[in-house]
Design a protein around this motif. Structure first.
Motif, PDB file in Angstrom:
ATOM      1  N   PRO A  18      50.805  32.864  45.797  1.00 31.78           N
ATOM      2  CA  PRO A  18      50.505  33.430  47.109  1.00 31.78           C
ATOM      3  C   PRO A  18      50.870  32.417  48.194  1.00 31.78           C
ATOM      4  CG  PRO A  18      48.497  32.705  46.022  1.00 31.78           C
ATOM      5  CD  PRO A  18      49.592  32.602  45.003  1.00 31.78           C
ATOM      6  N   PRO A  19      51.178  32.863  49.398  1.00 25.20           N
ATOM      7  CA  PRO A  19      51.685  31.944  50.431  1.00 25.20           C
ATOM      8  C   PRO A  19      50.687  30.886  50.882  1.00 25.20           C
ATOM      9  CG  PRO A  19      51.286  34.130  51.330  1.00 25.20           C
ATOM     10  CD  PRO A  19      51.183  34.262  49.850  1.00 25.20           C
ATOM     11  N   GLU A  20      49.394  31.134  50.704  1.00 24.72           N
ATOM     12  CA  GLU A  20      48.397  30.142  51.047  1.00 24.72           C
ATOM     13  C   GLU A  20      47.268  30.208  50.038  1.00 24.72           C
ATOM     14  OE1 GLU A  20      47.579  33.938  52.403  1.00 24.72           O
ATOM     15  OE2 GLU A  20      48.972  32.713  53.585  1.00 24.72           O
ATOM     16  N   ARG A  21      46.386  29.193  50.052  1.00 31.31           N
ATOM     17  CA  ARG A  21      45.277  29.178  49.117  1.00 31.31           C
ATOM     18  C   ARG A  21      44.361  30.361  49.391  1.00 31.31           C
ATOM     19  NH1 ARG A  21      39.977  27.692  48.500  1.00 31.31           N
ATOM     20  NH2 ARG A  21      39.381  26.793  46.467  1.00 31.31           N
ATOM     21  N   ARG A  22      44.124  31.145  48.364  1.00 33.58           N
ATOM     22  CA  ARG A  22      43.203  32.269  48.427  1.00 33.58           C
ATOM     23  C   ARG A  22      42.203  32.127  47.297  1.00 33.58           C
ATOM     24  NH1 ARG A  22      47.006  37.283  48.027  1.00 33.58           N
ATOM     25  NH2 ARG A  22      44.985  38.314  47.866  1.00 33.58           N
ATOM     26  N   THR A  23      41.090  32.840  47.410  1.00 28.73           N
ATOM     27  CA  THR A  23      40.059  32.736  46.392  1.00 28.73           C
ATOM     28  C   THR A  23      39.714  34.104  45.825  1.00 28.73           C
ATOM     29  OG1 THR A  23      38.325  32.855  48.075  1.00 28.73           O
ATOM     30  CG2 THR A  23      39.033  30.657  47.382  1.00 28.73           C
ATOM     31  N   THR A  24      39.147  34.085  44.631  1.00 31.26           N
ATOM     32  CA  THR A  24      38.694  35.308  43.982  1.00 31.26           C
ATOM     33  C   THR A  24      37.325  35.710  44.542  1.00 31.26           C
ATOM     34  OG1 THR A  24      37.453  34.201  42.225  1.00 31.26           O
ATOM     35  CG2 THR A  24      39.825  34.512  41.865  1.00 31.26           C
ATOM     36  N   ALA A  25      36.818  36.815  44.065  1.00 27.79           N
ATOM     37  CA  ALA A  25      35.493  37.281  44.494  1.00 27.79           C
ATOM     38  C   ALA A  25      34.409  36.269  44.158  1.00 27.79           C
ATOM     39  CB  ALA A  25      35.178  38.627  43.838  1.00 27.79           C
ATOM     40  N   ASP A  26      34.662  35.410  43.161  1.00 27.69           N
ATOM     41  CA  ASP A  26      33.679  34.426  42.722  1.00 27.69           C
ATOM     42  C   ASP A  26      33.945  33.038  43.288  1.00 27.69           C
ATOM     43  OD1 ASP A  26      32.205  36.170  40.583  1.00 27.69           O
ATOM     44  OD2 ASP A  26      34.347  36.423  40.186  1.00 27.69           O
ATOM     45  N   GLY A  27      34.921  32.938  44.202  1.00 26.90           N
ATOM     46  CA  GLY A  27      35.204  31.671  44.862  1.00 26.90           C
ATOM     47  C   GLY A  27      36.165  30.761  44.138  1.00 26.90           C
ATOM     48  N   PHE A  28      36.835  31.237  43.091  1.00 28.53           N
ATOM     49  CA  PHE A  28      37.822  30.431  42.381  1.00 28.53           C
ATOM     50  C   PHE A  28      39.162  30.504  43.112  1.00 28.53           C
ATOM     51  CE2 PHE A  28      35.390  32.275  38.569  1.00 28.53           C
ATOM     52  CZ  PHE A  28      34.405  31.293  38.652  1.00 28.53           C
ATOM     53  N   GLU A  29      39.957  29.420  43.015  1.00 29.37           N
ATOM     54  CA  GLU A  29      41.334  29.494  43.501  1.00 29.37           C
ATOM     55  C   GLU A  29      42.011  30.672  42.799  1.00 29.37           C
ATOM     56  OE1 GLU A  29      45.451  29.357  43.452  1.00 29.37           O
ATOM     57  OE2 GLU A  29      44.453  28.525  41.683  1.00 29.37           O
ATOM     58  N   LEU A  30      42.764  31.474  43.533  1.00 32.20           N
ATOM     59  CA  LEU A  30      43.202  32.783  43.047  1.00 32.20           C
ATOM     60  C   LEU A  30      43.997  32.708  41.747  1.00 32.20           C
ATOM     61  CD1 LEU A  30      43.342  35.848  43.614  1.00 32.20           C
ATOM     62  CD2 LEU A  30      45.494  35.405  44.822  1.00 32.20           C
ATOM     63  N   GLN A  31      44.915  31.737  41.629  1.00 31.24           N
ATOM     64  CA  GLN A  31      45.791  31.729  40.458  1.00 31.24           C
ATOM     65  C   GLN A  31      45.059  31.289  39.188  1.00 31.24           C
ATOM     66  OE1 GLN A  31      50.182  30.957  41.522  1.00 31.24           O
ATOM     67  NE2 GLN A  31      49.086  29.580  42.905  1.00 31.24           N
ATOM     68  N   ILE A  32      44.284  30.210  39.256  1.00 30.98           N
ATOM     69  CA  ILE A  32      43.526  29.815  38.067  1.00 30.98           C
ATOM     70  C   ILE A  32      42.437  30.840  37.776  1.00 30.98           C
ATOM     71  CG2 ILE A  32      41.776  28.361  39.210  1.00 30.98           C
ATOM     72  CD1 ILE A  32      43.573  27.439  35.945  1.00 30.98           C
ATOM     73  N   GLY A  33      41.877  31.426  38.838  1.00 33.18           N
ATOM     74  CA  GLY A  33      40.807  32.405  38.655  1.00 33.18           C
ATOM     75  C   GLY A  33      41.276  33.673  37.986  1.00 33.18           C
ATOM     76  N   THR A  34      42.468  34.146  38.370  1.00 41.15           N
ATOM     77  CA  THR A  34      43.002  35.395  37.811  1.00 41.15           C
ATOM     78  C   THR A  34      43.707  35.157  36.486  1.00 41.15           C
ATOM     79  OG1 THR A  34      43.340  36.256  40.053  1.00 41.15           O
ATOM     80  CG2 THR A  34      44.537  37.348  38.256  1.00 41.15           C
ATOM     81  N   ASN A  35      44.643  34.214  36.499  1.00 41.82           N
ATOM     82  CA  ASN A  35      45.512  34.029  35.337  1.00 41.82           C
ATOM     83  C   ASN A  35      44.778  33.442  34.127  1.00 41.82           C
ATOM     84  OD1 ASN A  35      47.411  34.876  37.177  1.00 41.82           O
ATOM     85  ND2 ASN A  35      48.434  32.899  37.365  1.00 41.82           N
ATOM     86  N   HIS A  36      43.817  32.573  34.395  1.00 42.43           N
ATOM     87  CA  HIS A  36      43.090  31.954  33.278  1.00 42.43           C
ATOM     88  C   HIS A  36      41.644  32.408  33.167  1.00 42.43           C
ATOM     89  CE1 HIS A  36      41.319  29.247  30.446  1.00 42.43           C
ATOM     90  NE2 HIS A  36      40.545  28.721  31.375  1.00 42.43           N
ATOM     91  N   LEU A  37      40.830  32.154  34.189  1.00 36.89           N
ATOM     92  CA  LEU A  37      39.388  32.390  34.055  1.00 36.89           C
ATOM     93  C   LEU A  37      39.060  33.859  33.812  1.00 36.89           C
ATOM     94  CD1 LEU A  37      38.082  29.946  36.804  1.00 36.89           C
ATOM     95  CD2 LEU A  37      37.898  29.669  34.325  1.00 36.89           C
ATOM     96  N   GLY A  38      39.754  34.772  34.488  1.00 38.11           N
ATOM     97  CA  GLY A  38      39.515  36.196  34.255  1.00 38.11           C
ATOM     98  C   GLY A  38      39.829  36.591  32.835  1.00 38.11           C
ATOM     99  N   HIS A  39      40.957  36.091  32.314  1.00 40.90           N
ATOM    100  CA  HIS A  39      41.322  36.408  30.938  1.00 40.90           C
ATOM    101  C   HIS A  39      40.404  35.720  29.936  1.00 40.90           C
ATOM    102  CE1 HIS A  39      45.532  37.817  32.175  1.00 40.90           C
ATOM    103  NE2 HIS A  39      44.967  38.822  31.526  1.00 40.90           N
ATOM    104  N   PHE A  40      39.993  34.483  30.234  1.00 40.52           N
ATOM    105  CA  PHE A  40      39.053  33.783  29.349  1.00 40.52           C
ATOM    106  C   PHE A  40      37.785  34.615  29.177  1.00 40.52           C
ATOM    107  CE2 PHE A  40      35.401  31.099  28.577  1.00 40.52           C
ATOM    108  CZ  PHE A  40      35.826  30.220  27.598  1.00 40.52           C
ATOM    109  N   ALA A  41      37.241  35.093  30.306  1.00 43.61           N
ATOM    110  CA  ALA A  41      36.011  35.889  30.240  1.00 43.61           C
ATOM    111  C   ALA A  41      36.243  37.197  29.502  1.00 43.61           C
ATOM    112  CB  ALA A  41      35.494  36.157  31.652  1.00 43.61           C
ATOM    113  N   LEU A  42      37.357  37.860  29.784  1.00 39.80           N
ATOM    114  CA  LEU A  42      37.629  39.153  29.152  1.00 39.80           C
ATOM    115  C   LEU A  42      37.771  39.006  27.641  1.00 39.80           C
ATOM    116  CD1 LEU A  42      38.259  42.200  29.624  1.00 39.80           C
ATOM    117  CD2 LEU A  42      40.688  41.546  29.631  1.00 39.80           C
ATOM    118  N   VAL A  43      38.578  38.043  27.201  1.00 37.45           N
ATOM    119  CA  VAL A  43      38.768  37.848  25.761  1.00 37.45           C
ATOM    120  C   VAL A  43      37.448  37.476  25.101  1.00 37.45           C
ATOM    121  CG1 VAL A  43      39.887  36.410  24.010  1.00 37.45           C
ATOM    122  CG2 VAL A  43      41.217  37.284  25.935  1.00 37.45           C
TER     123      VAL A  43
END
Length: 317
Positions: free
Chosen positions: A114-139
């Motif tokens: 993304p063009p600038e730092r964004r965060t997830t609904a839980d306050g994580f940096e968007l890329q680590i939050g979506t690409n890793h943490l979201g999948h970690f929790a789901l799996v």
């Protein structure tokens, strides 16, 4: 596997998927791109496919596309926003209600630069939050369903960008350093590999019959170019040398379905630099993905951040 070395190449795969009748597969990010192409191929092979989508309207259009390509397809949409842990928990509960077991989870969804730092609904940096943490929790939440099926697989979709990734566990959310969207993306895709290999080690330590495998698509002409906001001329030129989404989906389909796949493997395109190729081969594992202590520390941090404790023993070092 030797550090930074390419494993022996297996016979090329031309994208064929084995007979999957009676199997249930969940694909994240299946409303477009590689996820949608994977869903089409899996339905064509006879699998029951659960397609996750953040946008219900896009999910409905994706199911229509699958049904158009595969008459009689039974694909279903599961609402999932990986950037919101409440949505991840809701999606996992939905899947538990629908099925008694899962044969494959393809952790395909992701965001890119993304063009600038964004965060997830839980306050994580968007890329680590979506690409890793979201999948970690789901799996983690779906693991009981996977362990119901002998030979089940988790496929973590990484990227060539993992080669330049660096895991700073003291600043995982990019709160202390100046934000670099490219480095943050590389770190999130490195996290996918660290997770895949650590999950495999823990599954083996538990004596589980589930496999953890990784794959990457090379460089694909998906909609990520528009996310990166490159000039339209450059986008058109780039797509001339990129793999099509259908071609780029082959490594993750191979990892998910091919006979003889072994846990802990990493698959990519069989071609120069693993950028693209008609076949599939073992991919080069970046040396930064082989640090088991970093993988264990990332696992611990992921459990703490997501609140999802995965019921698998830590392997001995």
């Amino acid at each position: 596997m030797a550090r930074g070395r390419r494993a022996p190449t297996r016979r090329a795969c031309e994208g064929a998927v084995m007979d999957l009748r009676g199997r249930t597969v969940l694909v994240t990010g299946a409303s477009d791109g590689l996820g949608l192409e994977s869903a089409v191929a899996l339905e064509r092979a006879g699998a029951r496919v659960l397609m996750t989508a953040r946008d219900p309207a896009k999910g409905a259009r994706a199911v229509a596309r699958v049904q158009q390509e595969v008459p009689g397809a039974t694909a279903q949409v599961v609402a999932l926003d990986l950037a919101d842990l409440a949505s991840v928990r809701d999606a996992a509960e939905d899947v538990h209600r629908r099925v008694d077991g899962l044969d494959v989870v393809i952790a395909n969804a992701g965001v890119m630069m993304p063009p600038e730092r964004r965060t997830t609904a839980d306050g994580f940096e968007l890329q680590i939050g979506t690409n890793h943490l979201g999948h970690f929790a789901l799996v983690g939440l779906l693991l009981p369903l996977l362990r119901q099926q002998p030979g089940s697989r988790v496929v973590s979709v990484s990227s060539l960008a993992a080669r330049g990734g660096y895991m700073d566990l003291q600043d995982l959310q990019w709160e202390r350093r100046p934000y670099d969207r490219q480095q943050a993306y590389g770190a999130s895709k490195l996290a996918n590999l660290l997770f895949a290999f650590e999950l495999e080690r823990r599954l083996r330590a538990a004596g589980a019959a589930t496999l953890s495998v990784a794959a990457h698509p090379g460089v694909s002409g998906t909609n990520l170019m528009s996310t990166m906001r490159v000039p339209s001329v450059l986008e058109r030129l780039s797509k001339l040398v990129m793999a099509s989404p259908r071609q780029a989906a082959r490594p993750q389909l191979h990892a998910a379905t091919a006979p003889g796949v072994v846990g802990g493997e990493f698959w990519g395109p069989k071609g120069l630099g693993e950028v693209r190729g008609r076949g599939v081969a073992h991919a080069t594992v970046p040396s930064n993905a082989l640090d088991q202590q970093v993988a264990r520390d990332l696992w611990t941090a992921s459990e703490e951040l997501t609140g999802v404790t995965v019921d698998l023993p830590s392997p001995t070092s």
